[in-house]
Design an enzyme around this catalytic site. Structure first.
Site, PDB file in Angstrom:
ATOM      1  N   GLY A  96     -36.971 -47.216 -35.435  1.00 27.56           N
ATOM      2  CA  GLY A  96     -37.172 -48.353 -36.335  1.00 27.56           C
ATOM      3  C   GLY A  96     -36.182 -49.481 -36.139  1.00 27.56           C
ATOM      4  N   ASN A 117     -47.068 -41.793 -36.082  1.00 24.56           N
ATOM      5  CA  ASN A 117     -46.461 -41.347 -37.335  1.00 24.56           C
ATOM      6  C   ASN A 117     -46.472 -42.516 -38.312  1.00 24.56           C
ATOM      7  OD1 ASN A 117     -44.884 -40.331 -39.386  1.00 24.56           O
ATOM      8  ND2 ASN A 117     -42.955 -40.411 -38.239  1.00 24.56           N
ATOM      9  N   TRP A 118     -47.408 -42.472 -39.244  1.00 24.23           N
ATOM     10  CA  TRP A 118     -47.565 -43.601 -40.179  1.00 24.23           C
ATOM     11  C   TRP A 118     -46.494 -43.595 -41.272  1.00 24.23           C
ATOM     12  CZ3 TRP A 118     -53.586 -43.811 -41.356  1.00 24.23           C
ATOM     13  CH2 TRP A 118     -54.276 -43.992 -40.142  1.00 24.23           C
ATOM     14  N   GLY A 176     -43.428 -47.439 -36.112  1.00 26.70           N
ATOM     15  CA  GLY A 176     -43.853 -48.790 -36.500  1.00 26.70           C
ATOM     16  C   GLY A 176     -45.088 -49.289 -35.755  1.00 26.70           C
TER      17      GLY A 176
HETATM   18  C1  PEP Z   1     -40.531 -42.384 -35.649  1.00 25.91           C
HETATM   19  O1  PEP Z   1     -40.448 -42.590 -36.834  1.00 25.91           O
HETATM   20  O2  PEP Z   1     -40.745 -41.240 -35.216  1.00 25.91           O
HETATM   21  C2  PEP Z   1     -40.358 -43.508 -34.749  1.00 25.91           C
HETATM   22  C3  PEP Z   1     -40.221 -43.270 -33.480  1.00 25.91           C
HETATM   23  O3  PEP Z   1     -40.355 -44.767 -35.308  1.00 25.91           O
HETATM   24  P1  PEP Z   1     -40.362 -46.176 -34.529  1.00 25.91           P
HETATM   25  O4  PEP Z   1     -41.392 -46.077 -33.427  1.00 25.91           O
HETATM   26  O5  PEP Z   1     -40.708 -47.173 -35.549  1.00 25.91           O
HETATM   27  O6  PEP Z   1     -38.992 -46.350 -33.940  1.00 25.91           O
END
Ligand code: PEP
Length: 264
Positions: free
Chosen positions: A175, A10-11, A237
């Site tokens: 995040g 998921n960018w 991320g």
């Molecule tokens: C997300 O946004 O779905 C996510 C899991 O982000 P991160 O891996 O950065 O925690």
């Protein structure tokens, strides 16, 4: 038998067309050796066509981060399932916690979107998860059960439920660099699967993939995905770094290989 893991990148709101091109190149090279895993990229809307062109003929799949439930009309700024399908998308993320927290998405709007995704012939990734406050108040399951009940209220077996993917994403882990422990993830995933069993029956529940999302990194991916009910990862991320993202996909492939060896 373990389900085929799904690793999704998921960018979010990151990636110009030029940056998307570079990211895809690195992932493409690695993906050819990772047949055990389904890998889906979720660039921003503006880079969908570029990524689609780059991944054509490869095992990589394309997805969108959101969509509207109507097919067309006076909904300024929105994009419909049909438009995404035309662009080559196969998956759509629905109810991400950022959309719930920042853009007023509710379980009711999630429900409408899930129905629209099925109607369009796409596959939804329904995101569920509790905040830290809810976890500390022992409300984790109550919150997730409500998100599932309302979000999937209109879903029926006729929707080919094996197209459905659930992403368990504790909000406190997104995040933050603080992932759920494998045991915490497995506990919630098992509850989700038993809810799916009651709601749709055992065959559907056994085939629906439940991803974990929330600070997945190369160094925690293998352990998280070794859990019986963790069928891959939704990665934020770390999906913006080719090396990290491919290492996560490789960890999923190794888990899958290990699981199929032990059942041979
Ligand atoms: C997300 O946004 O779905 C996510 C899991 O982000 P991160 O891996 O950065 O925690």
């Amino acid at each position: 038998m373990k389900r085929r893991p799904l690793v999704a990148g998921n960018w979010k709101m990151n990636g110009t067309i030029q940056e998307a091109r570079q990211l895809v190149e690195g992932i493409l090279r690695a993906s050819r050796k990772l047949a055990e895993v389904e890998i889906v990229l979720f660039p921003p809307f503006t880079a969908l066509a570029e990524v689609r062109d780059r991944i054509q003929g490869s095992p990589l799949l394309l997805g969108a981060q959101n969509m509207h439930w109507e097919e067309k009309g006076a909904y300024t700024g929105e994009v419909s399932g049909g438009m995404l399908k035309e662009l080559g998308c196969r998956y759509v993320i629905i109810g991400h916690s950022e959309r719930r927290a920042l853009f007023g998405e509710t379980d009711e709007s999630v429900q409408k979107k899930i129905s629209a995704v099925f109607r369009t012939g796409l596959s939804p990734i329904l995101c569920v998860g509790e905040t830290l406050q809810q976890r500390e108040a022992n409300q984790t399951w109550k919150v997730i059960e409500r998100q599932l009940e309302i979000g999937l209220d209109k879903a029926k077996a006729a929707d080919s439920m094996n197209r459905l993917v659930i992403a368990y994403e504790p909000v406190w882990a997104i995040g933050t660099g603080r992932n759920a422990t494998p045991a915490q993830a497995q506990e919630v995933h098992a509850l989700i699967r038993s809810w799916l069993d009651k709601r749709f029956g055992k065959t559907e529940a056994d085939s629906i993939r439940i991803q974990y999302g929330g600070s997945v990194k190369p160094d925690n991916a293998a352990e998280l995905m070794s859990q019986a009910d963790v069928d891959g990862a939704l990665v934020g991320g770390a999906s913006l770094d080719t090396t990290s993202f491919t290492a996560i996909a490789e960890a999923a492939a190794l888990q899958r290989k290990g699981a199929s060896c032990s059942t041979d």
